[in-house]
Design a protein around this motif. Structure first.
Motif, PDB file in Angstrom:
ATOM      1  N   UNK A 281      12.025 -14.718  -3.168  1.00 39.55           N
ATOM      2  CA  UNK A 281      12.902 -14.987  -2.028  1.00 39.55           C
ATOM      3  C   UNK A 281      13.332 -16.448  -1.999  1.00 39.55           C
ATOM      4  N   UNK A 282      12.442 -17.352  -2.411  1.00 37.71           N
ATOM      5  CA  UNK A 282      12.827 -18.768  -2.500  1.00 37.71           C
ATOM      6  C   UNK A 282      13.944 -18.954  -3.526  1.00 37.71           C
ATOM      7  N   UNK A 283      13.837 -18.263  -4.642  1.00 43.80           N
ATOM      8  CA  UNK A 283      14.849 -18.401  -5.692  1.00 43.80           C
ATOM      9  C   UNK A 283      16.205 -17.867  -5.229  1.00 43.80           C
ATOM     10  N   UNK A 284      16.221 -16.652  -4.709  1.00 41.27           N
ATOM     11  CA  UNK A 284      17.490 -16.087  -4.254  1.00 41.27           C
ATOM     12  C   UNK A 284      17.985 -16.815  -3.006  1.00 41.27           C
ATOM     13  N   UNK A 285      17.068 -17.243  -2.147  1.00 40.86           N
ATOM     14  CA  UNK A 285      17.469 -18.018  -0.973  1.00 40.86           C
ATOM     15  C   UNK A 285      18.145 -19.317  -1.367  1.00 40.86           C
ATOM     16  N   UNK A 286      17.679 -19.912  -2.448  1.00 42.83           N
ATOM     17  CA  UNK A 286      18.311 -21.122  -2.973  1.00 42.83           C
ATOM     18  C   UNK A 286      19.753 -20.831  -3.392  1.00 42.83           C
ATOM     19  N   UNK A 287      19.938 -19.709  -4.066  1.00 36.27           N
ATOM     20  CA  UNK A 287      21.283 -19.324  -4.519  1.00 36.27           C
ATOM     21  C   UNK A 287      22.204 -19.096  -3.327  1.00 36.27           C
ATOM     22  N   UNK A 288      21.702 -18.400  -2.317  1.00 35.31           N
ATOM     23  CA  UNK A 288      22.522 -18.104  -1.134  1.00 35.31           C
ATOM     24  C   UNK A 288      22.911 -19.390  -0.417  1.00 35.31           C
TER      25      UNK A 288
ATOM     26  N   UNK B 213      14.675 -11.603   1.157  1.00 36.40           N
ATOM     27  CA  UNK B 213      13.613 -10.600   1.260  1.00 36.40           C
ATOM     28  C   UNK B 213      14.214  -9.198   1.389  1.00 36.40           C
ATOM     29  N   UNK B 214      15.278  -9.086   2.181  1.00 38.09           N
ATOM     30  CA  UNK B 214      15.906  -7.773   2.343  1.00 38.09           C
ATOM     31  C   UNK B 214      16.636  -7.359   1.080  1.00 38.09           C
ATOM     32  N   UNK B 215      17.415  -8.263   0.507  1.00 35.37           N
ATOM     33  CA  UNK B 215      18.194  -7.943  -0.689  1.00 35.37           C
ATOM     34  C   UNK B 215      17.279  -7.477  -1.820  1.00 35.37           C
ATOM     35  N   UNK B 216      16.101  -8.091  -1.906  1.00 38.10           N
ATOM     36  CA  UNK B 216      15.140  -7.740  -2.957  1.00 38.10           C
ATOM     37  C   UNK B 216      14.234  -6.586  -2.558  1.00 38.10           C
ATOM     38  N   UNK B 217      14.463  -6.029  -1.379  1.00 36.81           N
ATOM     39  CA  UNK B 217      13.748  -4.832  -0.902  1.00 36.81           C
ATOM     40  C   UNK B 217      12.232  -5.049  -0.833  1.00 36.81           C
ATOM     41  N   UNK B 218      11.838  -6.220  -0.392  1.00 41.76           N
ATOM     42  CA  UNK B 218      10.424  -6.544  -0.370  1.00 41.76           C
ATOM     43  C   UNK B 218       9.633  -5.747   0.666  1.00 41.76           C
ATOM     44  N   UNK B 219      10.258  -5.385   1.782  1.00 45.44           N
ATOM     45  CA  UNK B 219       9.530  -4.599   2.780  1.00 45.44           C
ATOM     46  C   UNK B 219       9.095  -3.254   2.208  1.00 45.44           C
ATOM     47  N   UNK B 220      10.017  -2.581   1.549  1.00 51.00           N
ATOM     48  CA  UNK B 220       9.700  -1.276   0.969  1.00 51.00           C
ATOM     49  C   UNK B 220       8.652  -1.406  -0.125  1.00 51.00           C
ATOM     50  N   UNK B 221       8.755  -2.448  -0.933  1.00 52.93           N
ATOM     51  CA  UNK B 221       7.789  -2.654  -2.013  1.00 52.93           C
ATOM     52  C   UNK B 221       6.407  -2.971  -1.454  1.00 52.93           C
ATOM     53  N   UNK B 222       6.366  -3.706  -0.354  1.00 50.14           N
ATOM     54  CA  UNK B 222       5.078  -4.019   0.271  1.00 50.14           C
ATOM     55  C   UNK B 222       4.436  -2.761   0.842  1.00 50.14           C
ATOM     56  N   UNK B 223       5.248  -1.932   1.486  1.00 53.90           N
ATOM     57  CA  UNK B 223       4.710  -0.670   2.023  1.00 53.90           C
ATOM     58  C   UNK B 223       4.181   0.209   0.897  1.00 53.90           C
ATOM     59  N   UNK B 224       4.892   0.251  -0.216  1.00 49.77           N
ATOM     60  CA  UNK B 224       4.447   1.058  -1.350  1.00 49.77           C
ATOM     61  C   UNK B 224       3.115   0.540  -1.898  1.00 49.77           C
ATOM     62  N   UNK B 225       2.997  -0.790  -2.023  1.00 48.68           N
ATOM     63  CA  UNK B 225       1.749  -1.368  -2.511  1.00 48.68           C
ATOM     64  C   UNK B 225       0.602  -1.101  -1.552  1.00 48.68           C
ATOM     65  N   UNK B 226       0.889  -1.156  -0.255  1.00 50.89           N
ATOM     66  CA  UNK B 226      -0.143  -0.882   0.744  1.00 50.89           C
ATOM     67  C   UNK B 226      -0.611   0.565   0.660  1.00 50.89           C
ATOM     68  N   UNK B 227       0.327   1.478   0.461  1.00 53.70           N
ATOM     69  CA  UNK B 227      -0.032   2.896   0.343  1.00 53.70           C
ATOM     70  C   UNK B 227      -0.892   3.147  -0.877  1.00 53.70           C
ATOM     71  N   UNK B 228      -0.507   2.547  -1.994  1.00 49.68           N
ATOM     72  CA  UNK B 228      -1.291   2.716  -3.224  1.00 49.68           C
ATOM     73  C   UNK B 228      -2.701   2.157  -3.038  1.00 49.68           C
ATOM     74  N   UNK B 229      -2.785   0.970  -2.434  1.00 49.61           N
ATOM     75  CA  UNK B 229      -4.090   0.359  -2.201  1.00 49.61           C
ATOM     76  C   UNK B 229      -4.967   1.212  -1.311  1.00 49.61           C
ATOM     77  N   UNK B 230      -4.376   1.789  -0.278  1.00 52.02           N
ATOM     78  CA  UNK B 230      -5.139   2.630   0.641  1.00 52.02           C
ATOM     79  C   UNK B 230      -5.678   3.864  -0.071  1.00 52.02           C
ATOM     80  N   UNK B 231      -4.839   4.493  -0.887  1.00 51.56           N
ATOM     81  CA  UNK B 231      -5.257   5.703  -1.607  1.00 51.56           C
ATOM     82  C   UNK B 231      -6.365   5.389  -2.600  1.00 51.56           C
TER      83      UNK B 231
END
Length: 236
Positions: free
Chosen positions: A180-187, A123-141
């Motif tokens: 995250x499941x896919x990359x988690x599998x690789x890790x 989740x961190x490597x794929x920067x999902x937190x930042x992407x989720x915040x961005x989607x939330x901001x767009x949705x709010x606007x």
């Protein structure tokens, strides 16, 4: 690198013997069978951390540029919480992989723990937190804008903004979980664990199905992407 001294984990999970020693028999520890299981869980957790964290850090540095890859592993010692693990960042941007006692004690083998750890690191490597915040901001606007254009009062606009943020945050949540499941599998695989065996814990958790705006995809879809990814790795 992580900073998780063995003595801290031992204190959290109950009288843990040094990792270099074999698991003591119940008659030798002067405690209950539950305590022995806690000792074993503590050793297993430390061993998985020591194996998976460096690999996750290498994957992070290889796949990203400028992202903080210095993972820190933390343990929530509250025994009354349901099993859980999650990824977040501290105020300096350092990635945190958090596990509670329930999660550490509930996994059935090291493969499951390694897969969960790899998933959260992904989740961190794929920067999902930042992407989720961005989607939330767009949705709010967007939602607030629609409400304002329709002539809604200030309170209704604020409610629309909150709803838009919630909808936006969940828009890609299922996709992020599968990524995250896919990359988690690789890790987990590259750390020497069996991610297919590790992902069997999906069979023990409630299946979210395919609900509209649900936060997680169906368990069957998650197992499939793990199997497909592991098969591809094995064929390399």
């Amino acid at each position: 690198m992580y900073r998780l001294p063995l003595i801290i984990v031992c204190a959290l999970l109950s009288a843990c013997a040094p990792m270099s020693l074999p698991t003591p028999a119940p008659s030798l520890v002067g405690g209950s069978e539950a305590q022995v299981r806690a000792n074993q869980a503590a050793r297993q957790f430390v061993e998985v951390v020591e194996t998976v964290e460096p690999l996750a850090e290498r994957e992070c540095r290889k796949r990203t540029s400028g992202l903080n890859c210095d993972f820190q592993i933390v343990v929530d010692d509250r025994a009354d919480l349901a099993p859980n693990a999650f990824q977040t960042v501290d105020r300096y941007g350092r990635p945190i992989l958090a596990f509670n006692i329930g999660m550490i004690n509930s996994v059935r083998n090291a493969d499951e723990l390694a897969f969960v750890m790899g998933h959260e690191a992904a989740h961190h490597i794929l920067d999902h937190l930042a992407k989720t915040r961005e989607s939330a901001t767009i949705g709010a606007v967007v939602f607030a804008g629609i409400a304002a254009i329709s002539g809604a009062e200030a309170e209704a606009v604020r409610n629309a903004e909150q709803l838009g943020a919630a909808v936006g945050a969940r828009t890609y949540s299922k996709e992020f979980e599968l990524e995250a499941d896919q990359l988690g599998t690789i890790i987990a695989y590259r750390a020497g664990y069996d991610p297919v065996n590790g992902a069997k814990f999906f069979a023990r958790i409630p299946d979210p199905g395919n609900r509209f705006l649900g936060s997680h995809p169906p368990n069957a879809a998650r197992m499939q992407i793990v199997r497909d990814t592991a098969a591809a790795l094995a064929g390399q």
